[in-house]
Enzyme design. Structure first.
Site, PDB file in Angstrom:
ATOM      1  N   ASP A  67     -12.147  16.684  10.178  1.00  0.00           N
ATOM      2  CA  ASP A  67     -11.529  17.415  11.288  1.00  0.00           C
ATOM      3  C   ASP A  67     -11.570  18.929  11.091  1.00  0.00           C
ATOM      4  OD1 ASP A  67      -9.703  17.458   9.171  1.00  0.00           O
ATOM      5  OD2 ASP A  67      -8.347  16.017  10.106  1.00  0.00           O
ATOM      6  N   ASN A 136       3.352  10.438   9.096  1.00  0.00           N
ATOM      7  CA  ASN A 136       3.485   9.616  10.314  1.00  0.00           C
ATOM      8  C   ASN A 136       2.354   8.596  10.455  1.00  0.00           C
ATOM      9  OD1 ASN A 136       1.311  11.209  10.966  1.00  0.00           O
ATOM     10  ND2 ASN A 136       2.212  12.150  12.792  1.00  0.00           N
ATOM     11  N   HIS A 138      -0.887   9.276  10.260  1.00  0.00           N
ATOM     12  CA  HIS A 138      -2.163   9.739  10.820  1.00  0.00           C
ATOM     13  C   HIS A 138      -3.266   9.697   9.773  1.00  0.00           C
ATOM     14  CE1 HIS A 138      -1.358  14.332   9.996  1.00  0.00           C
ATOM     15  NE2 HIS A 138      -1.929  13.767   8.967  1.00  0.00           N
ATOM     16  N   GLU A 143      -3.254  11.135  15.543  1.00  0.00           N
ATOM     17  CA  GLU A 143      -1.805  10.999  15.515  1.00  0.00           C
ATOM     18  C   GLU A 143      -1.389   9.641  16.094  1.00  0.00           C
ATOM     19  OE1 GLU A 143      -0.381  13.100  13.805  1.00  0.00           O
ATOM     20  OE2 GLU A 143      -0.799  15.181  14.305  1.00  0.00           O
TER      21      GLU A 143
HETATM   22  P1  PGA Z   1      -1.705  16.231   2.730  1.00  0.00           P
HETATM   23  O1  PGA Z   1      -2.124  15.754   4.174  1.00  0.00           O
HETATM   24  O2  PGA Z   1      -2.804  15.800   1.832  1.00  0.00           O
HETATM   25  O3  PGA Z   1      -1.621  17.732   2.837  1.00  0.00           O
HETATM   26  O4  PGA Z   1      -0.405  15.589   2.428  1.00  0.00           O
HETATM   27  C1  PGA Z   1      -2.674  14.501   4.357  1.00  0.00           C
HETATM   28  C2  PGA Z   1      -2.851  14.245   5.814  1.00  0.00           C
HETATM   29  O5  PGA Z   1      -2.084  14.814   6.609  1.00  0.00           O
HETATM   30  O6  PGA Z   1      -3.757  13.489   6.169  1.00  0.00           O
END
Ligand code: PGA
Length: 245
Positions: A67, A136, A138, A143
């Site tokens: 992304d 959450n 994702h 999302e």
């Molecule tokens: P993080 O994010 O590695 O910064 O915890 C992971 C994600 O949001 O996919």
């Protein structure tokens, strides 16, 4: 899903890096899907160390990131292109032209989504996708509520995601509100997935991943349907849970 338990973040990073570099060494050609965020930084550091020490070469590798923020050009310090160059690509012998990240500043973002999806398919698909998980659920920037049938698309970021990522920006207001992300269907087409989960703040997400039925309200739950998922989780993320014992 296969689960590998790591004692801590460092061990998780080492195990993940060994897994990835092993695949790179044993493949004639490999397409790797890459993730950003806090979780994979240690893994990328270990890949660089391995490259320097053991000369693992990435001339056979192409990469596709999950992304990018909409509105940020590749040279913006908060763009994922900048992150990847700094944290990994600049330190390996990978050809920059083989590293692919959606353009957040494309003139026509809808066309960019179509082109990115097509590029992955034309290169033969992703062999090994590295993933993190949001609190959450994702995956990428998909999302809760995202269709399991989605291809690369534009998303509005959930408030919790913007808050979680605000630590990299001057302020919450500076965090972009939109992103371009591989879709869930794009991710599920990967031949193999390596999911990294670290820290206490991911414990609940990990538990939901293991316990929940498949639901679009918790995007990562689709991974239960994928035939080749390996999870490397540290003790802090596992908590007292031991689904794999
Ligand atoms: P993080 O994010 O590695 O910064 O915890 C992971 C994600 O949001 O996919």
């Amino acid at each position: 899903m296969k689960i590998i338990e790591a004692g801590d973040y460092q061990e998780m990073s080492r195990l993940a890096a060994d897994y990835i570099s092993g695949k790179v060494r044993s493949s004639e050609k490999i397409n790797i899907g890459l993730a950003t965020g806090g979780t994979p930084i240690g893994t990328y550091t270990k890949l660089i160390e391995d490259h320097q020490k053991n000369q693992t070469s990435y001339t056979n590798a192409s990469t596709f990131n999950l992304d990018e923020y909409v509105g940020l050009s590749g040279d913006h310090p908060n763009s994922y292109r900048h992150y990847m160059n700094e944290k990994l690509f600049n330190h390996l012998d990978i050809k920059k032209s083989n590293t692919h990240i959606p353009r957040g500043d494309a003139r026509d973002m809808l066309q960019e989504c179509l082109d990115y999806e097509k590029k992955i398919a034309e290169c033969g698909g992703i062999d090994l996708q590295i993933l993190g998980i949001g609190s959450n659920g994702h995956i990428g920037f998909n999302e809760p509520g995202t269709s399991f049938n989605s291809n690369t698309h534009l998303v509005r970021l959930a408030p919790s995601t913007r808050e979680a990522n605000a630590r990299y920006f001057e302020s919450l207001e500076k965090v972009p509100t939109k992103a371009i992300t591989m879709g869930i269907s794009t991710i599920m087409k990967s031949k193999e997935i390596l999911l990294l989960i670290s820290g206490e703040r991911k414990r609940e997400a990990f538990a939901r991943l293991m316990e929940n039925e498949e639901t679009e309200n918790f995007p990562a739950s689709i991974l239960r349907n994928h035939p080749q998922v390996t999870i490397v989780a540290d003790k802090a993320a596992l908590g007292n849970n031991s689904w794999f014992l």
